[in-house]
Design an enzyme around this catalytic site. Structure first.
Site, PDB file in Angstrom:
ATOM      1  CD  GLU A 265      -3.505   3.653  -9.500  1.00 16.52           C
ATOM      2  OE1 GLU A 265      -3.962   4.685 -10.035  1.00 16.52           O
ATOM      3  OE2 GLU A 265      -4.109   2.565  -9.513  1.00 16.52           O
ATOM      4  CB  CYS A 299      -3.723  11.773  -8.350  1.00 14.32           C
ATOM      5  SG  CYS A 299      -4.809  10.739  -7.389  1.00 14.32           S
ATOM      6  CB  THR A 300      -8.888  12.856  -8.544  1.00 14.83           C
ATOM      7  OG1 THR A 300      -8.852  13.072  -7.133  1.00 14.83           O
ATOM      8  CG2 THR A 300      -8.695  11.388  -8.856  1.00 14.83           C
ATOM      9  CB  ALA A 467     -12.579   7.758  -6.214  1.00 17.36           C
TER      10      ALA A 467
HETATM   11  P1  NAD Z   1       7.151  11.428  -6.609  1.00  9.29           P
HETATM   12  O1  NAD Z   1       7.122  10.748  -7.929  1.00  9.29           O
HETATM   13  O2  NAD Z   1       8.110  12.532  -6.419  1.00  9.29           O
HETATM   14  O3  NAD Z   1       7.448  10.367  -5.441  1.00  9.29           O
HETATM   15  C1  NAD Z   1       6.654   9.240  -5.245  1.00  9.29           C
HETATM   16  C2  NAD Z   1       7.451   8.182  -4.501  1.00  9.29           C
HETATM   17  O4  NAD Z   1       8.499   7.694  -5.342  1.00  9.29           O
HETATM   18  C3  NAD Z   1       8.135   8.683  -3.237  1.00  9.29           C
HETATM   19  O5  NAD Z   1       8.034   7.688  -2.251  1.00  9.29           O
HETATM   20  C4  NAD Z   1       9.576   8.864  -3.695  1.00  9.29           C
HETATM   21  O6  NAD Z   1      10.523   8.784  -2.640  1.00  9.29           O
HETATM   22  C5  NAD Z   1       9.732   7.691  -4.632  1.00  9.29           C
HETATM   23  N1  NAD Z   1      10.801   7.806  -5.626  1.00  9.29           N
HETATM   24  C6  NAD Z   1      11.396   8.929  -6.104  1.00  9.29           C
HETATM   25  N2  NAD Z   1      12.317   8.595  -7.047  1.00  9.29           N
HETATM   26  C7  NAD Z   1      12.290   7.249  -7.161  1.00  9.29           C
HETATM   27  C8  NAD Z   1      12.979   6.316  -7.989  1.00  9.29           C
HETATM   28  N3  NAD Z   1      13.882   6.714  -8.884  1.00  9.29           N
HETATM   29  N4  NAD Z   1      12.678   5.009  -7.872  1.00  9.29           N
HETATM   30  C9  NAD Z   1      11.729   4.594  -7.002  1.00  9.29           C
HETATM   31  N5  NAD Z   1      11.056   5.425  -6.184  1.00  9.29           N
HETATM   32  C10 NAD Z   1      11.320   6.733  -6.266  1.00  9.29           C
HETATM   33  O7  NAD Z   1       5.650  11.919  -6.326  1.00  9.29           O
HETATM   34  P2  NAD Z   1       5.101  12.867  -5.158  1.00  9.29           P
HETATM   35  O8  NAD Z   1       5.535  14.268  -5.417  1.00  9.29           O
HETATM   36  O9  NAD Z   1       5.342  12.277  -3.822  1.00  9.29           O
HETATM   37  O10 NAD Z   1       3.512  12.749  -5.388  1.00  9.29           O
HETATM   38  C11 NAD Z   1       2.778  13.520  -6.269  1.00  9.29           C
HETATM   39  C12 NAD Z   1       2.443  12.752  -7.532  1.00  9.29           C
HETATM   40  O11 NAD Z   1       1.777  11.526  -7.219  1.00  9.29           O
HETATM   41  C13 NAD Z   1       1.498  13.512  -8.429  1.00  9.29           C
HETATM   42  O12 NAD Z   1       1.940  13.397  -9.762  1.00  9.29           O
HETATM   43  C14 NAD Z   1       0.170  12.798  -8.233  1.00  9.29           C
HETATM   44  O13 NAD Z   1      -0.735  12.922  -9.300  1.00  9.29           O
HETATM   45  C15 NAD Z   1       0.628  11.393  -8.058  1.00  9.29           C
HETATM   46  N6  NAD Z   1      -0.411  10.602  -7.412  1.00  9.29           N
HETATM   47  C16 NAD Z   1      -1.135   9.734  -8.194  1.00  9.29           C
HETATM   48  C17 NAD Z   1      -2.166   8.998  -7.628  1.00  9.29           C
HETATM   49  C18 NAD Z   1      -2.964   8.063  -8.471  1.00  9.29           C
HETATM   50  O14 NAD Z   1      -3.652   7.223  -7.905  1.00  9.29           O
HETATM   51  N7  NAD Z   1      -2.937   8.146  -9.797  1.00  9.29           N
HETATM   52  C19 NAD Z   1      -2.465   9.124  -6.264  1.00  9.29           C
HETATM   53  C20 NAD Z   1      -1.706  10.011  -5.502  1.00  9.29           C
HETATM   54  C21 NAD Z   1      -0.683  10.744  -6.095  1.00  9.29           C
END
Ligand code: NAD
Length: 517
Positions: A265, A299-300, A467
């Protein structure tokens, strides 16, 4: 600790001083690095959390596997009954948890409470589902044979979540995973550990009362190193990852290379399209909420606005009026509609994006000027003004159109034909949410049909964000193709077997193949 923070932490049983254990697998532990939880609206450090060490993570993984063996032996309706109790427990702390989301993530309180409500809703849904996670009986071509498609529990589900929905995203995954008979291991965002600890405490108490091992809902607070270790672990059967496209791409590759399952996601870059016949009294506030709500950190969130030339002046005037009526403030106050950004890094992203818009000749219709300092203790928070910009050119493959910046900047372009707006909507790499504003059924048909929006969420007279849990939630293309929550999403949390059973005294081969010896 400020009285503001302690009043929120106390009812949730979170210690007000000292180091807090950030890992749980039936008992609380944490001997890894210290991680600080910082309040985005004031800059106050609200807690210090001990993360899981690598050996603690492995111990937790083993215990989570054992808990799966316990859970898979429980009838699904019994798991549903335990989920019902978890639902009651979360609902009883709806306001307190919502306030914690607001304190730690920075979204306004009503959105924090709404996010907890999503957890409650998905529990309700999964309780029902626990009596309906059915397979199928398929007609066999051979006499005296039956084919069953059987769903069984999958194993360990690793949930790696983002900062912006620190409660709901785990809820979507945990409820379906638990109902399906899996044990779940959660690695929350390192910047929202308290939300994860508070939720895990509530679940752990219910599990204990029901004699279910606590590791059925394990927690490991930590950074990217812990995330990577979960992604690599062959004992994690499904990795449900919510986060940025950049990290999601690495996670997808790594899990695929060990033939594990993923739900991805990732980022959105969502457009709203306004047609000349749109009801602007509905469209303008919805676009405002989509772009400004959660300070542009959903994200939305609406990031692109495509307005038909014939009504562009009217729409932009009304939207600018709405923007000028909203100023950032304390997200815990009931009158505030715009809270802070989650981090100082996000403020830097906002400033850089604005500078670059200006340098490239964009017209800034709203926001962009300096923010009056807020009174203490908010003066040290991450507040910015939301921006409406008309970039000089529109090329969906180039900046600022092709990227998700996760800050409240709305870029606007004018179109003449719906087909152009749909092409622009689809031209970006991401495909999460989209929204069309029209009263003309012919436009609706185009928008939701084969030549319409290619996003996972295709709305009509409804904004891009907000949503409900009943439909499958997720996006296409670089958003990762994942689906969570409602619809058929539960089917990913089980392993499917096709079982052909011969009830006859003969053993015919399929397709009439003759292999008589
Ligand atoms: P991020 O990618 O920086 O971090 C997300 C998670 O991944 C955190 O728990 C982080 O510690 C972990 N992480 C970081 N590096 C990693 C690695 N190499 N391997 C495994 N895990 C790792 O995202 P963020 O800044 O916390 O969140 C914002 C993003 O999330 C935005 O792009 C947003 O659109 C997206 N998001 C998407 C949805 C969806 O349903 N499509 C919902 C919420 C947020």
């Amino acid at each position: 600790l400020s009285s503001r923070a302690s009043a929120i932490l106390r009812p949730l049983d979170i210690p007000l001083s000292g180091e807090i254990a950030g890992a749980y697998d039936g008992s609380w532990k944490g001997s890894g690095d210290i991680l600080e939880s910082v309040c985005p609206s004031t800059g106050e450090i609200i807690a210090r959390i001990r993360t899981a060490s690598p050996s603690e993570l492995h111990e937790t993984l083993d215990k989570t596997r054992d808990a799966y063996k316990h859970l898979r032996a429980l009838p699904a309706p019994r798991r549903g009954e335990i989920l019902r109790q978890i639902r009651e427990s979360i609902a009883s702390k709806r306001e307190a948890l919502g306030a914690l989301v607001s304190l730690e993530m920075g979204k306004i309180r009503t959105e924090g409470v709404g996010e907890v409500q999503e957890f409650v809703d998905i529990c309700d849904y999964a309780v029902g589902l626990s009596r309906m996670m059915n397979g199928r009986v398929v007609n066999s071509e051979r006499p005296g044979h039956s084919i069953l498609e059987v769903p069984n529990p999958l194993g360990v589900v690793g949930v790696i979540s983002a900062f912006n929905f620190p409660v709901a995203v785990y809820g979507w995954n945990f409820a379906l995973s638990f109902a399906a008979g899996n044990a779940t291991l959660w690695k929350p965002s390192p910047t929202t550990p308290l939300c994860a600890i508070a939720v895990t405490k509530l679940i752990a108490r219910v599990l204990e009362v029901n004699d279910v091992p606590g590791a059925a809902a394990s927690l490991v607070v930590g950074g990217s190193d812990i995330g990577e270790a979960i992604v690599q672990a062959s004992g994690v059967d499904l990795v449900s990852f919510t986060g940025s496209e950049k990290v999601g791409r690495e996670v997808g590759r790594a899990v695929q290379s060990r033939f594990g399952k993923t739900i991805l996601e990732l980022g959105g870059n969502n457009a709203a399209v306004v047609m000349p016949d749109a009801d602007l009294s509905l469209a303008v506030p919805a676009i405002g909420f989509g772009a400004i709500g959660t300070a542009g950190q959903r994200c939305t969130s609406t990031r692109r606005l495509y307005v038909h030339r014939s009504i562009s002046d009217k729409v932009l005037r009304a939207l600018s009026g709405l923007y000028s009526a909203i100023s950032p403030g304390d997200p815990l106050e009931s009158t505030t509609l715009l809270g802070p950004l989650h981090s100082k890094t996000a403020v830097d992203t906002y400033v850089t994006a604005l500078t670059s818009l200006r340098a490239s000749g964009a017209e800034i219709l709203s926001g962009g000027d300096d923010l009056e300092p807020l009174p203490a203790p908010l003066a040290t928070g991450n507040y910015v003004k939301p921006v409406i910009a008309i970039p000089r050119t529109h090329d969906p493959l180039k900046e600022p159109w092709n990227k998700e910046l996760f800050v409240p900047i709305l870029n606007v372009a004018i179109f003449d034909h719906l087909e152009d707006a749909i092409n622009w909507n689809n031209a970006v790499p991401q495909g999460l949410s989209s929204s069309l504003w029209t009263r003309d059924i012919r436009n609706v048909g185009k928008w939701i049909g084969p030549s319409g929006s290619d996003a996972g969420i295709v709305n009509v007279n409804v904004g891009t964000s907000g949503a409900e849990i009943g439909a499958a939630f997720g996006g296409n293309k670089s958003t990762g193709w994942g689906r969570e929550s409602g619809g058929d999403a539960w089917k990913q949390y089980v392993r499917w077997s096709a079982c052909t059973i011969n009830f006859s005294d003969n053993a015919p081969l399929a397709q009439g193949v003759n292999f008589s010896i």
